[in-house]
Design an enzyme around this catalytic site. Structure first.
Site, PDB file in Angstrom:
ATOM      1  N   CYS A   1      13.325  10.880   7.393  1.00  0.00           N
ATOM      2  CA  CYS A   1      13.382  10.326   8.746  1.00  0.00           C
ATOM      3  C   CYS A   1      14.762  10.497   9.371  1.00  0.00           C
ATOM      4  O   CYS A   1      14.887  10.514  10.591  1.00  0.00           O
ATOM      5  CB  CYS A   1      12.994   8.854   8.718  1.00  0.00           C
ATOM      6  SG  CYS A   1      13.936   7.935   7.497  1.00  0.00           S
TER       7      CYS A   1
ATOM      8  N   GLU B   1       9.598  14.811  16.407  1.00  0.00           N
ATOM      9  CA  GLU B   1       9.916  14.944  14.986  1.00  0.00           C
ATOM     10  C   GLU B   1       9.002  15.988  14.348  1.00  0.00           C
ATOM     11  O   GLU B   1       7.777  15.870  14.413  1.00  0.00           O
ATOM     12  CB  GLU B   1       9.706  13.588  14.307  1.00  0.00           C
ATOM     13  CG  GLU B   1      10.076  13.582  12.855  1.00  0.00           C
ATOM     14  CD  GLU B   1       9.824  12.221  12.191  1.00  0.00           C
ATOM     15  OE1 GLU B   1       8.744  11.647  12.399  1.00  0.00           O
ATOM     16  OE2 GLU B   1      10.718  11.743  11.470  1.00  0.00           O
TER      17      GLU B   1
ATOM     18  N   LYS C   1       0.853  -1.197   0.000  1.00  0.00           N
ATOM     19  CA  LYS C   1       0.000   0.000   0.000  1.00  0.00           C
ATOM     20  C   LYS C   1       0.889   1.249   0.000  1.00  0.00           C
ATOM     21  O   LYS C   1       1.589   1.512   0.976  1.00  0.00           O
ATOM     22  CB  LYS C   1      -0.877   0.051   1.253  1.00  0.00           C
ATOM     23  CG  LYS C   1      -1.867   1.213   1.203  1.00  0.00           C
ATOM     24  CD  LYS C   1      -2.591   1.441   2.518  1.00  0.00           C
ATOM     25  CE  LYS C   1      -1.955   2.512   3.365  1.00  0.00           C
ATOM     26  NZ  LYS C   1      -1.857   3.844   2.737  1.00  0.00           N
TER      27      LYS C   1
ATOM     28  N   THR D   1       1.720   5.541  14.065  1.00  0.00           N
ATOM     29  CA  THR D   1       1.172   4.476  13.216  1.00  0.00           C
ATOM     30  C   THR D   1       1.863   3.152  13.540  1.00  0.00           C
ATOM     31  O   THR D   1       1.222   2.099  13.582  1.00  0.00           O
ATOM     32  CB  THR D   1       1.347   4.827  11.720  1.00  0.00           C
ATOM     33  OG1 THR D   1       0.765   6.106  11.495  1.00  0.00           O
ATOM     34  CG2 THR D   1       0.687   3.818  10.817  1.00  0.00           C
TER      35      THR D   1
ATOM     36  N   SER E   1       1.451   5.420   0.178  1.00  0.00           N
ATOM     37  CA  SER E   1       0.746   6.469   0.921  1.00  0.00           C
ATOM     38  C   SER E   1      -0.409   7.008   0.082  1.00  0.00           C
ATOM     39  O   SER E   1      -0.281   7.174  -1.137  1.00  0.00           O
ATOM     40  CB  SER E   1       1.708   7.607   1.250  1.00  0.00           C
ATOM     41  OG  SER E   1       0.972   8.756   1.611  1.00  0.00           O
ATOM     42  N   GLU E   2      -1.491   7.338   0.745  1.00  0.00           N
ATOM     43  CA  GLU E   2      -2.653   7.890   0.024  1.00  0.00           C
ATOM     44  C   GLU E   2      -2.340   9.285  -0.551  1.00  0.00           C
ATOM     45  O   GLU E   2      -3.073   9.773  -1.406  1.00  0.00           O
ATOM     46  CB  GLU E   2      -3.889   7.952   0.938  1.00  0.00           C
ATOM     47  CG  GLU E   2      -3.771   8.845   2.164  1.00  0.00           C
ATOM     48  CD  GLU E   2      -3.151   8.131   3.370  1.00  0.00           C
ATOM     49  OE1 GLU E   2      -2.345   7.207   3.172  1.00  0.00           O
ATOM     50  OE2 GLU E   2      -3.475   8.525   4.501  1.00  0.00           O
TER      51      GLU E   2
ATOM     52  N   GLU F   1       9.963   0.837  10.321  1.00  0.00           N
ATOM     53  CA  GLU F   1      10.936   1.918  10.080  1.00  0.00           C
ATOM     54  C   GLU F   1      10.210   3.219  10.377  1.00  0.00           C
ATOM     55  O   GLU F   1       9.429   3.690   9.549  1.00  0.00           O
ATOM     56  CB  GLU F   1      11.403   1.908   8.624  1.00  0.00           C
ATOM     57  CG  GLU F   1      12.178   0.678   8.219  1.00  0.00           C
ATOM     58  CD  GLU F   1      13.542   0.614   8.870  1.00  0.00           C
ATOM     59  OE1 GLU F   1      13.972   1.606   9.501  1.00  0.00           O
ATOM     60  OE2 GLU F   1      14.177  -0.441   8.767  1.00  0.00           O
TER      61      GLU F   1
HETATM   62  P1  NAD Z   1       2.112   7.850   8.531  1.00  0.00           P
HETATM   63  O1  NAD Z   1       2.419   7.015   9.708  1.00  0.00           O
HETATM   64  O2  NAD Z   1       1.093   8.896   8.638  1.00  0.00           O
HETATM   65  O3  NAD Z   1       1.681   6.946   7.305  1.00  0.00           O
HETATM   66  C1  NAD Z   1       2.516   5.912   6.822  1.00  0.00           C
HETATM   67  C2  NAD Z   1       1.670   4.883   6.106  1.00  0.00           C
HETATM   68  O4  NAD Z   1       0.872   4.207   7.077  1.00  0.00           O
HETATM   69  C3  NAD Z   1       0.702   5.483   5.090  1.00  0.00           C
HETATM   70  O5  NAD Z   1       0.658   4.636   3.959  1.00  0.00           O
HETATM   71  C4  NAD Z   1      -0.627   5.459   5.848  1.00  0.00           C
HETATM   72  O6  NAD Z   1      -1.750   5.384   4.998  1.00  0.00           O
HETATM   73  C5  NAD Z   1      -0.488   4.199   6.662  1.00  0.00           C
HETATM   74  N1  NAD Z   1      -1.311   4.136   7.868  1.00  0.00           N
HETATM   75  C6  NAD Z   1      -1.726   5.170   8.635  1.00  0.00           C
HETATM   76  N2  NAD Z   1      -2.451   4.705   9.681  1.00  0.00           N
HETATM   77  C7  NAD Z   1      -2.485   3.353   9.563  1.00  0.00           C
HETATM   78  C8  NAD Z   1      -3.079   2.305  10.327  1.00  0.00           C
HETATM   79  N3  NAD Z   1      -3.772   2.561  11.432  1.00  0.00           N
HETATM   80  N4  NAD Z   1      -2.904   1.034   9.919  1.00  0.00           N
HETATM   81  C9  NAD Z   1      -2.189   0.756   8.817  1.00  0.00           C
HETATM   82  N5  NAD Z   1      -1.625   1.700   8.035  1.00  0.00           N
HETATM   83  C10 NAD Z   1      -1.760   2.984   8.406  1.00  0.00           C
HETATM   84  O7  NAD Z   1       3.523   8.421   8.057  1.00  0.00           O
HETATM   85  P2  NAD Z   1       3.787   9.426   6.866  1.00  0.00           P
HETATM   86  O8  NAD Z   1       3.325  10.747   7.367  1.00  0.00           O
HETATM   87  O9  NAD Z   1       3.300   8.896   5.579  1.00  0.00           O
HETATM   88  O10 NAD Z   1       5.370   9.399   6.769  1.00  0.00           O
HETATM   89  C11 NAD Z   1       6.151  10.176   7.575  1.00  0.00           C
HETATM   90  C12 NAD Z   1       6.737   9.361   8.702  1.00  0.00           C
HETATM   91  O11 NAD Z   1       7.475   8.258   8.150  1.00  0.00           O
HETATM   92  C13 NAD Z   1       7.727  10.153   9.501  1.00  0.00           C
HETATM   93  O12 NAD Z   1       7.544   9.903  10.869  1.00  0.00           O
HETATM   94  C14 NAD Z   1       9.065   9.608   9.032  1.00  0.00           C
HETATM   95  O13 NAD Z   1      10.103   9.766   9.956  1.00  0.00           O
HETATM   96  C15 NAD Z   1       8.751   8.186   8.772  1.00  0.00           C
HETATM   97  N6  NAD Z   1       9.752   7.595   7.862  1.00  0.00           N
HETATM   98  C16 NAD Z   1      10.628   6.689   8.382  1.00  0.00           C
HETATM   99  C17 NAD Z   1      11.607   6.135   7.571  1.00  0.00           C
HETATM  100  C18 NAD Z   1      12.585   5.144   8.124  1.00  0.00           C
HETATM  101  O14 NAD Z   1      13.269   4.511   7.329  1.00  0.00           O
HETATM  102  N7  NAD Z   1      12.686   4.954   9.420  1.00  0.00           N
HETATM  103  C19 NAD Z   1      11.682   6.501   6.219  1.00  0.00           C
HETATM  104  C20 NAD Z   1      10.760   7.424   5.720  1.00  0.00           C
HETATM  105  C21 NAD Z   1       9.789   7.968   6.570  1.00  0.00           C
END
Ligand code: NAD
Length: 481
Positions: free
Chosen positions: A286, A384, A178, A234, A180-181, A252
């Site tokens: 991140c 963050e 999936k 999440t 990101s939306e 991650e």
């Molecule tokens: P997010 O947690 O809002 O969303 C991430 C994904 O999870 C999206 O596809 C979203 O639709 C899905 N999601 C949201 N709620 C969910 C649920 N309850 N069940 C299942 N799936 C769900 O994160 P974001 O805003 O898209 O991305 C930013 C975050 O990602 C930041 O915190 C960043 O640090 C982190 N990130 C981490 C790494 C790493 O390698 N550690 C790399 C890139 C981004």
């Protein structure tokens, strides 16, 4: 792309390009303008069910494909990225609002990761085969887990998708992914391009939001592992939900990378490093260099270099041309979130040395911002921000550097700037982060593991460690006649 040329995209399920089961769609925006650029399926649990059925049908043949065959197909995916690099970079730049040059740099990296895992697929072996008990021969096998669910973030959409699917497919798993939306369009286009390369059902891509598609993946009893790149919040919710089916979890999550600057560092080099590492991808990284801890003897000199370097960043709509170094953040919500952090910090006494507001009338922009006068326990140091913001703290003396660096809930990445080898080695030992850079900040390699400690999650991307995470170990014990 003009507002009229709206892309129409579909999911990849069982080798076919399909609309959502119930026909629902979602509009995707260009964050630099707020205009609609694409319409994609808005999936639901029914779409996950259909994708799992396809992944199930493909599971045994893919498990039984030789590593050499899996390698051939992963190499073909890499070649596809090379051939369509320009197009995919243009989509990424449009959807994420990142400068075209940055998007273009990500594509060869994606291809390299696929090629690394294509080769690594052939190196998997069990560490033991021999007689460990009298009269018995034992062996250890590495096997695929089965069907893997993968959930990607919006900041590096295609690259994060590749970080996930490359080790999963190399390990012999079938995938339900999936995106990101907010940023699905490069991944959907990639899926369309590779639909005829992979056997049907090996890779399935289903778009939709967290509650609709993400949670259905996490709850599905046939999915053996769920892997998320996303926020800590999440990650925690997925880990809790995954407990019901006891599926493995690979997380991650967010980061709050410290940048420790010792007195023997070159302030010019540090400022040049931060100009990139804090603001690349509008700080939505991140591992972004988000909080500087400067020794007292270098604090002033560093700010003298850093503030004009940051103020000189050329911010705008990436479509304006190659001179644009930083675009918007991803959404109006994210823009308000970042500006909210800055409002609360300044209300608590922090000083904005440059930036601090939106700076543009349209699109979701935030100016590159340097914040000083912040305490270790302040929100902007502890949480963050995920935007173009760096805080600078003055250490009382260098001895407190490691303690303050470690004093956050995250543990993804850190950097240390010093010319002294002993100090560098001590930093590597003391810092509670999954990656420590010395005299640089951000680079990563396909061969080396990427992943955090503490609330930054567990499990590794990239490297043979990712391949281990996407496989299971079986002991076979044979009684000798
Ligand atoms: P997010 O947690 O809002 O969303 C991430 C994904 O999870 C999206 O596809 C979203 O639709 C899905 N999601 C949201 N709620 C969910 C649920 N309850 N069940 C299942 N799936 C769900 O994160 P974001 O805003 O898209 O991305 C930013 C975050 O990602 C930041 O915190 C960043 O640090 C982190 N990130 C981490 C790494 C790493 O390698 N550690 C790399 C890139 C981004």
């Amino acid at each position: 792309m003009s507002a009229t040329a709206v892309l129409q995209q579909r999911n990849l399920v069982g080798g076919e390009l399909l609309d959502a089961v119930d026909g629902a769609t979602r509009e995707i925006l260009n964050p630099a303008t707020g205009e609609v650029i694409a319409r994609v399926p808005e999936g639901s649990a029914a779409d996950v069910e259909r994708a799992v059925a396809a992944a199930r049908a493909a599971r045994i043949p893919w498990r039984d494909a030789t590593p050499g065959r899996r390698q051939e197909l992963l190499l073909a995916l890499a070649d596809t990225i090379d051939r369509h690099g320009e197009e995919l970079a243009a989509l990424e730049s449009l959807n994420v609002g990142k400068p075209h040059a940055l998007a273009a740099e990500e594509l060869p990296i994606c291809a390299d990761e696929l090629r690394f895992f294509a080769g690594a697929a052939r190196t998997m072996n069990g560490p033991a085969a021999g007689e460990y008990g009298a009269g018995y021969t034992s062996m250890v096998r590495r096997e695929p887990l089965g069907i893997v669910g993968q959930i990607a973030p919006w900041n590096y959409p295609l690259m994060m998708a590749i970080w996930k699917i490359a080790p999963a497919l190399a390990g012999g798993n079938t995938v339900v992914l999936k995106p990101s939306e907010l940023t699905p369009i490069s991944t959907l286009r990639f899926a369309e391009l590779v639909a005829d390369i992979l056997p049907p059902g090996v890779l399935n891509v289903v778009t939709g939001d967290g509650p609709g598609v993400g949670e259905a993946i996490v709850r599905h009893p046939e999915i053996a592992l769920v892997s998320l790149t996303g926020s800590v919040q999440t990650g925690k919710s997925i880990a809790r939900a995954a407990a019901d089916t006891l599926k493995r979890v690979h997380l991650e999550l967010g980061g709050k990378a410290p940048v420790i600057v010792f007195e023997d560092a070159d302030p010019k080099a540090v400022a040049a490093g931060l100009r990139v590492a804090s603001f690349l991808n509008s700080g939505q990284d991140c591992t972004a260099a988000s909080r500087v801890l400067a020794a007292p003897g270098i604090y002033e000199a560093l700010l003298e270099e850093l503030v004009p370097a940051v103020a000189s960043l050329n911010v705008g709509d990436p479509a304006a041309g190659a001179q644009i170094e930083m675009g918007p953040v991803i959404s109006a919500r994210q823009q308000q979130r970042v500006l909210g952090f800055l409002d609360r910090a300044t209300s608590a006494g922090a000083q904005l040395l440059t930036g601090g507001s939106a700076g543009h009338d349209r699109g979701f922009f935030v100016e590159p911002t340097v914040v000083a006068g912040v305490g270790q326990q302040s929100e902007i140091v502890q949480s963050e921000v995920f935007g173009p913001v760096v805080t600078v703290q003055r250490l009382r003396d260098a001895s407190e550097a490691f303690a303050l660096a470690n004093d956050v809930p995250y543990g993804l990445a850190a950097s240390v700037w010093t010319r002294d080898t002993g100090t560098a080695m001590e930093a590597i030992r003391q810092l509670d982060f999954g990656c420590v850079w010395i005299n640089d900040h951000l680079p990563f390699l396909s061969e080396m593991p990427h992943g955090g400690f503490k609330e930054s999650g567990y499990g590794k991307d990239l490297s043979v460690y990712a391949l281990e995470d996407y496989t299971r170990v079986k002991h076979a014990m044979i009684k000798l006649e």
